[in-house]
Design a protein around this motif. Structure first.
Motif, PDB file in Angstrom:
ATOM      1  N   ALA A 161       0.784  -1.155  -0.008  1.00  0.00           N
ATOM      2  CA  ALA A 161      -0.136  -0.068   0.203  1.00  0.00           C
ATOM      3  C   ALA A 161       0.844   1.102  -0.101  1.00  0.00           C
ATOM      4  O   ALA A 161       0.511   2.143  -0.480  1.00  0.00           O
ATOM      5  N   LEU A 162       1.950   1.131   0.801  1.00  0.00           N
ATOM      6  CA  LEU A 162       2.972   2.292   0.636  1.00  0.00           C
ATOM      7  C   LEU A 162       3.648   2.470  -0.687  1.00  0.00           C
ATOM      8  O   LEU A 162       3.975   3.482  -1.087  1.00  0.00           O
ATOM      9  N   LEU A 163       4.243   1.462  -1.203  1.00  0.00           N
ATOM     10  CA  LEU A 163       4.953   1.585  -2.335  1.00  0.00           C
ATOM     11  C   LEU A 163       4.016   2.056  -3.633  1.00  0.00           C
ATOM     12  O   LEU A 163       4.628   2.815  -4.491  1.00  0.00           O
ATOM     13  N   ASN A 164       2.950   1.459  -3.658  1.00  0.00           N
ATOM     14  CA  ASN A 164       1.975   1.667  -4.899  1.00  0.00           C
ATOM     15  C   ASN A 164       0.787   2.878  -4.528  1.00  0.00           C
ATOM     16  O   ASN A 164       0.131   3.034  -5.337  1.00  0.00           O
ATOM     17  N   SER A 165       0.698   3.305  -3.319  1.00  0.00           N
ATOM     18  CA  SER A 165      -0.109   4.053  -2.974  1.00  0.00           C
ATOM     19  C   SER A 165      -1.488   3.631  -3.549  1.00  0.00           C
ATOM     20  O   SER A 165      -2.362   4.385  -3.826  1.00  0.00           O
ATOM     21  N   ALA A 166      -1.656   2.308  -2.869  1.00  0.00           N
ATOM     22  CA  ALA A 166      -3.223   1.687  -3.299  1.00  0.00           C
ATOM     23  C   ALA A 166      -3.676   1.140  -2.004  1.00  0.00           C
ATOM     24  O   ALA A 166      -2.939   1.218  -1.012  1.00  0.00           O
ATOM     25  N   PRO A 167      -4.751   0.561  -2.012  1.00  0.00           N
ATOM     26  CA  PRO A 167      -5.282   0.119  -0.817  1.00  0.00           C
ATOM     27  C   PRO A 167      -4.855  -1.136  -0.431  1.00  0.00           C
ATOM     28  O   PRO A 167      -4.011  -1.647  -1.086  1.00  0.00           O
ATOM     29  N   ARG A 168      -5.014  -1.388   0.812  1.00  0.00           N
ATOM     30  CA  ARG A 168      -4.592  -2.712   1.297  1.00  0.00           C
ATOM     31  C   ARG A 168      -4.888  -3.827   0.757  1.00  0.00           C
ATOM     32  O   ARG A 168      -6.297  -3.943   0.403  1.00  0.00           O
ATOM     33  N   ALA A 169      -4.068  -4.818  -0.020  1.00  0.00           N
ATOM     34  CA  ALA A 169      -4.364  -5.940  -0.778  1.00  0.00           C
ATOM     35  C   ALA A 169      -5.161  -7.057   0.138  1.00  0.00           C
ATOM     36  O   ALA A 169      -5.497  -7.989  -0.636  1.00  0.00           O
ATOM     37  N   ALA A 170      -4.522  -7.099   1.359  1.00  0.00           N
ATOM     38  CA  ALA A 170      -5.141  -8.395   2.410  1.00  0.00           C
ATOM     39  C   ALA A 170      -5.353  -7.820   3.626  1.00  0.00           C
ATOM     40  O   ALA A 170      -4.929  -6.851   4.043  1.00  0.00           O
ATOM     41  N   THR A 171      -6.101  -8.624   4.238  1.00  0.00           N
ATOM     42  CA  THR A 171      -6.405  -8.245   5.836  1.00  0.00           C
ATOM     43  C   THR A 171      -5.278  -9.105   6.497  1.00  0.00           C
ATOM     44  O   THR A 171      -4.920 -10.480   6.138  1.00  0.00           O
ATOM     45  N   VAL A 172      -4.754  -8.725   7.504  1.00  0.00           N
ATOM     46  CA  VAL A 172      -3.678  -9.367   8.363  1.00  0.00           C
ATOM     47  C   VAL A 172      -4.207  -9.491   9.821  1.00  0.00           C
ATOM     48  O   VAL A 172      -4.414  -8.355  10.328  1.00  0.00           O
ATOM     49  N   LYS A 173      -4.382 -10.310  10.402  1.00  0.00           N
ATOM     50  CA  LYS A 173      -4.721 -10.461  11.780  1.00  0.00           C
ATOM     51  C   LYS A 173      -3.935 -11.536  12.658  1.00  0.00           C
ATOM     52  O   LYS A 173      -3.363 -12.374  12.155  1.00  0.00           O
ATOM     53  N   ALA A 174      -3.770 -11.325  13.938  1.00  0.00           N
ATOM     54  CA  ALA A 174      -3.292 -12.289  14.902  1.00  0.00           C
ATOM     55  C   ALA A 174      -3.589 -13.699  14.788  1.00  0.00           C
ATOM     56  O   ALA A 174      -5.009 -13.738  14.735  1.00  0.00           O
ATOM     57  N   SER A 175      -2.966 -14.651  14.485  1.00  0.00           N
ATOM     58  CA  SER A 175      -3.349 -16.035  14.611  1.00  0.00           C
ATOM     59  C   SER A 175      -3.993 -16.466  15.858  1.00  0.00           C
ATOM     60  O   SER A 175      -3.677 -15.909  16.748  1.00  0.00           O
ATOM     61  N   GLU A 176      -4.946 -17.198  15.776  1.00  0.00           N
ATOM     62  CA  GLU A 176      -5.779 -17.780  16.781  1.00  0.00           C
ATOM     63  C   GLU A 176      -5.036 -18.275  17.905  1.00  0.00           C
ATOM     64  O   GLU A 176      -5.121 -18.195  19.155  1.00  0.00           O
ATOM     65  N   ASN A 177      -3.942 -19.154  17.511  1.00  0.00           N
ATOM     66  CA  ASN A 177      -2.892 -19.767  18.164  1.00  0.00           C
ATOM     67  C   ASN A 177      -1.574 -19.240  18.196  1.00  0.00           C
ATOM     68  O   ASN A 177      -0.816 -19.193  17.118  1.00  0.00           O
TER      69      ASN A 177
END
Length: 362
Positions: free
Chosen positions: A310-326
């Motif tokens: 997103a920072l390199l291309n000035s584009a929206p986030r390409a994916a969601t990143v979340k903390a793993s369940e475990n």
């Protein structure tokens, strides 16, 4: 006896460690103080409190002391000052400080250390807590009582308060004008924690009162040691990140100074697909899931980075990143360090081409 701010110079190790970590503290500076519930920033040319010695109720508040820049060396002050406080007192101080510009950007441990070091002192009615022109080295929070702030105005202006007698230090050609009042929860003197500039106002106790105070040496020592330890911790971590191994140690140190630590509980979202990117992340500890269009497509572990697209291309986030369940960490949390967009552009120039090439494989 106040020294000109322009004449005060910090030792190099103060500038390199302390100011690197606190350069953003003054973006919304309100030099004079914050009255409770008042978010309009009353401005003062300098900071406003005089000397008030810890642990002494009967104190000569009119004492004028010149304080030069302290010789504080990183990681030398290892013993923390802890003045016992009740849960109610801690809650009061937290509420009073949370809107103050100097404290809102402190990290949690720094904030706690400053709060623990604050000491309660008593002030009798009619005492000048500070006098305009004095060197300032304390910050205060009003626990009880009333205080008024006054500035000097020419006696010929007729714009002064007749009901207050100026302190002996006030030149005879000046009178005093009330500009602000403080009650429980109000705070003043924050710039004294960073600079020993002359006070730009006088503060008078209008009733028997109590103040919480912390001095500049303690405050700067806390910030300095936290910054020093943070730099060492993050510099060691960054030296293990493959992407950054080609950087010079001094370049990694600059990145370490700009990093902000963040923690996430299992399944908590770090970034969301489609959002505007405002930061770049390294995984410090734990694991994160990569979710694209609702499906898990990968994961990140210690040393991995994300958010650069997103920072390199000035584009929206390409994916969601979340903390793993475990999580594999003892705290059962994902720990990342974040670099905001301006710092990303400024500090990661040498490796942007590498990231761009790597992005093509996504």
């Amino acid at each position: 006896m106040g020294e000109s701010l322009g004449k005060i110079k910090n030792p190099p190790y103060i500038n390199s460690y302390l100011l690197a970590d606190s350069s953003n503290l003054f973006q919304n500076a309100q030099p004079f103080g914050v009255a409770p519930g008042d978010e309009s920033h009353h401005e003062e040319e300098g900071d406003g409190l005089g000397d008030l010695h810890h642990l002494q109720a009967a104190v000569n508040i009119n004492r004028r002391t010149s304080v030069s820049a302290e010789s504080i060396k990183p990681n030398k002050v290892t013993t923390k000052t802890i003045i016992p406080k009740s849960d109610q007192q801690k809650a009061f101080l937290q509420e009073s400080l949370k809107k103050n510009f100097l404290f809102k950007n402190l990290q949690t441990e720094q904030y706690d250390d400053v709060l623990n070091a604050m000491n309660k002192i008593k002030v009798t009615k009619g005492k000048w807590v500070i006098e305009e022109g004095d060197d300032g080295d304390y910050f205060y929070v009003v626990d009880s009582g009333e205080f008024s702030a006054y500035i000097r105005v020419p006696a010929t202006s007729n714009d002064f308060d007749n009901d207050v007698t100026p302190p002996a230090s006030c030149p005879k050609e000046f009178k005093l004008k009330n500009v602000l009042d403080y009650t429980k929860g109000g705070s003043f003197g924050e710039l004294a924690l960073m600079y020993n500039a002359p006070r730009a106002a006088s503060i008078l106790a209008k009733s028997d009162s109590e103040l919480w105070s912390v001095d500049r040496l303690t405050f700067r020592s806390i910030l300095l040691n936290h910054t020093y330890n943070k730099r060492n911790l993050y510099d060691n971590f960054l030296s293990e990140v493959d992407l950054l191994k080609s950087l010079h140690p001094s370049e990694r140190s600059k990145i370490a100074d700009a990093l902000e630590s963040r923690s996430y509980s299992p399944n908590e979202v770090v970034i969301s697909q489609g959002d505007t990117g405002d930061a770049f992340y390294f995984v410090e500890q734990g694991e994160a899931d990569i979710i694209k269009n609702g499906e898990k497509v990968g994961s990140y572990k210690k040393g991995d980075y994300f958010g650069e697209l997103a920072l390199l291309n000035s584009a929206p986030r390409a994916a969601t990143v979340k903390a793993s369940e475990n999580q594999s960490t003892a705290e059962n949390q994902l720990k990342v360090v974040a670099l905001d967009a301006p710092a990303f552009t400024r500090l990661l120039g040498p490796v942007r081409d590498i990231m761009a090439r790597h992005a093509e494989t996504y």
